[in-house]
Design a protein around this motif. Structure first.
Motif, PDB file in Angstrom:
ATOM      1  N   GLN A   4     -11.910  63.841 110.488  1.00  0.00           N
ATOM      2  CA  GLN A   4     -13.161  64.144 109.795  1.00  0.00           C
ATOM      3  C   GLN A   4     -13.804  65.412 110.332  1.00  0.00           C
ATOM      4  O   GLN A   4     -14.332  66.230 109.573  1.00  0.00           O
ATOM      5  CB  GLN A   4     -14.146  62.971 109.925  1.00  0.00           C
ATOM      6  N   LEU A   5     -13.738  65.586 111.664  1.00  0.00           N
ATOM      7  CA  LEU A   5     -14.299  66.792 112.270  1.00  0.00           C
ATOM      8  C   LEU A   5     -13.527  68.033 111.842  1.00  0.00           C
ATOM      9  O   LEU A   5     -14.099  69.117 111.692  1.00  0.00           O
ATOM     10  CB  LEU A   5     -14.289  66.665 113.796  1.00  0.00           C
ATOM     11  N   ALA A   6     -12.223  67.888 111.656  1.00  0.00           N
ATOM     12  CA  ALA A   6     -11.411  69.017 111.198  1.00  0.00           C
ATOM     13  C   ALA A   6     -11.761  69.399 109.770  1.00  0.00           C
ATOM     14  O   ALA A   6     -11.706  70.585 109.392  1.00  0.00           O
ATOM     15  CB  ALA A   6      -9.926  68.660 111.299  1.00  0.00           C
ATOM     16  N   ALA A   7     -12.133  68.406 108.964  1.00  0.00           N
ATOM     17  CA  ALA A   7     -12.444  68.668 107.552  1.00  0.00           C
ATOM     18  C   ALA A   7     -13.857  69.191 107.346  1.00  0.00           C
ATOM     19  O   ALA A   7     -14.112  69.936 106.392  1.00  0.00           O
ATOM     20  CB  ALA A   7     -12.252  67.386 106.740  1.00  0.00           C
ATOM     21  N   ALA A   8     -14.784  68.809 108.227  1.00  0.00           N
ATOM     22  CA  ALA A   8     -16.203  69.114 108.017  1.00  0.00           C
ATOM     23  C   ALA A   8     -16.497  70.596 107.794  1.00  0.00           C
ATOM     24  O   ALA A   8     -17.150  70.958 106.798  1.00  0.00           O
ATOM     25  CB  ALA A   8     -17.033  68.567 109.178  1.00  0.00           C
ATOM     26  N   PRO A   9     -16.058  71.528 108.669  1.00  0.00           N
ATOM     27  CA  PRO A   9     -16.387  72.937 108.441  1.00  0.00           C
ATOM     28  C   PRO A   9     -15.731  73.505 107.184  1.00  0.00           C
ATOM     29  O   PRO A   9     -16.278  74.404 106.545  1.00  0.00           O
ATOM     30  CB  PRO A   9     -15.870  73.639 109.701  1.00  0.00           C
ATOM     31  N   VAL A  10     -14.580  72.953 106.823  1.00  0.00           N
ATOM     32  CA  VAL A  10     -13.909  73.388 105.595  1.00  0.00           C
ATOM     33  C   VAL A  10     -14.746  73.007 104.379  1.00  0.00           C
ATOM     34  O   VAL A  10     -14.976  73.821 103.479  1.00  0.00           O
ATOM     35  CB  VAL A  10     -12.498  72.755 105.499  1.00  0.00           C
ATOM     36  N   LEU A  11     -15.225  71.781 104.354  1.00  0.00           N
ATOM     37  CA  LEU A  11     -16.035  71.303 103.231  1.00  0.00           C
ATOM     38  C   LEU A  11     -17.349  72.076 103.117  1.00  0.00           C
ATOM     39  O   LEU A  11     -17.807  72.369 102.006  1.00  0.00           O
ATOM     40  CB  LEU A  11     -16.313  69.805 103.384  1.00  0.00           C
ATOM     41  N   VAL A  12     -17.935  72.419 104.259  1.00  0.00           N
ATOM     42  CA  VAL A  12     -19.164  73.211 104.249  1.00  0.00           C
ATOM     43  C   VAL A  12     -18.907  74.580 103.615  1.00  0.00           C
ATOM     44  O   VAL A  12     -19.679  75.056 102.768  1.00  0.00           O
ATOM     45  CB  VAL A  12     -19.724  73.381 105.674  1.00  0.00           C
ATOM     46  N   GLY A  13     -17.797  75.213 103.999  1.00  0.00           N
ATOM     47  CA  GLY A  13     -17.456  76.519 103.441  1.00  0.00           C
ATOM     48  C   GLY A  13     -17.177  76.465 101.954  1.00  0.00           C
ATOM     49  O   GLY A  13     -17.626  77.332 101.186  1.00  0.00           O
ATOM     50  N   LEU A  14     -16.452  75.433 101.512  1.00  0.00           N
ATOM     51  CA  LEU A  14     -16.150  75.276 100.094  1.00  0.00           C
ATOM     52  C   LEU A  14     -17.419  75.047  99.284  1.00  0.00           C
ATOM     53  O   LEU A  14     -17.591  75.623  98.198  1.00  0.00           O
ATOM     54  CB  LEU A  14     -15.193  74.097  99.893  1.00  0.00           C
ATOM     55  N   PHE A  15     -18.305  74.223  99.800  1.00  0.00           N
ATOM     56  CA  PHE A  15     -19.561  73.934  99.102  1.00  0.00           C
ATOM     57  C   PHE A  15     -20.424  75.196  98.995  1.00  0.00           C
ATOM     58  O   PHE A  15     -20.997  75.488  97.946  1.00  0.00           O
ATOM     59  CB  PHE A  15     -20.332  72.840  99.830  1.00  0.00           C
ATOM     60  N   TYR A  16     -20.473  75.963 100.070  1.00  0.00           N
ATOM     61  CA  TYR A  16     -21.303  77.176 100.076  1.00  0.00           C
ATOM     62  C   TYR A  16     -20.834  78.162  99.012  1.00  0.00           C
ATOM     63  O   TYR A  16     -21.643  78.674  98.228  1.00  0.00           O
ATOM     64  CB  TYR A  16     -21.264  77.840 101.453  1.00  0.00           C
TER      65      TYR A  16
END
Length: 218
Positions: A4-16
């Motif tokens: 989940q921690l590995a995915a979190a910054p990726v999801l933030v970038g995609l959402f932005y």
């Protein structure tokens, strides 16, 4: 938890980047395809990296690692995948789309790479997850912005120069980024943070510029 921690910054970038695409949202199918292209690119990058290691064993040489086996291989393959994904696709109908898909492909790659690093039995862990969330994952997103920006210009304003810059700019930025980190010397922290600041400043400026010239802007 590490996954989940590995995915979190990726999801933030995609959402932005999805939110910044204000005037003509890309279809979910294409965005998912962009993410999958980044994941597929990881497999190709890994295979090419193994081949290079067998042919040119570099024994942790920082310059070779930064400029050839990491940035060189990764940016060339991501560039090829991005071109195949969008260049002749009808959904690539405004300059900003280059950045949107560039970030999705780059973060698809970063997602898998991040999982590999944070779950590694030796190098992984919560400290690795945190450092990569702050530096490595955003870095890949920022390289994707550079690539997509110049592809957007090349597609809608013509010129081979932009097509070349779409590869050269993220490659040089990525290579220097890695080299400064791999040297592990305090002397390289000043140029590293200068590059980091430039990447963020440049990316935000590029996004703002292409949003403002969107043909769908009312």
């Amino acid at each position: 938890m590490l996954i989940q921690l590995a995915a979190a910054p990726v999801l933030v970038g995609l959402f932005y980047i999805y939110v910044r695409d204000k005037y003509e949202k890309e279809p979910w199918r294409m965005l998912l395809l962009g993410l999958l292209y980044g994941i597929y690119a990881t497999c190709v990058i890994y295979a090419v990296g193994l081949g290079l290691e067998k042919i040119f064993p570099h024994r942790e040489n920082p310059f070779y690692t930064a400029f050839v086996s990491s940035a060189g291989v990764e940016e060339v393959i991501k560039y090829v995948f991005l071109i195949f994904l969008i260049w002749k696709n009808g959904n690539f109908n405004e300059p900003l789309d280059g950045i949107v898909y560039g970030v999705f492909v780059s973060l698809g790659f970063a997602w898998i790479e991040n999982i590999i690093y944070v779950t590694h039995p030796v190098m992984g862990g919560y400290g690795t997850a945190l450092s990569r969330a702050v530096l490595s994952v955003p870095g890949h997103g920022l390289f994707g912005v550079q690539m997509g920006y110049y592809l957007g210009l090349a597609k809608f304003f013509g010129g081979k120069k932009q097509l070349i810059l779409a590869l050269i700019v993220p490659y040089i930025a990525h290579a220097l980024y890695n080299y400064f980190l791999l040297e592990k010397s305090p002397a390289f922290w000043v140029p590293f943070w200068m590059l980091e600041i430039w990447l963020w400043w440049s990316a935000l400026r590029h996004i703002k510029e292409l949003v403002q010239i969107s043909p769908f802007r009312e």
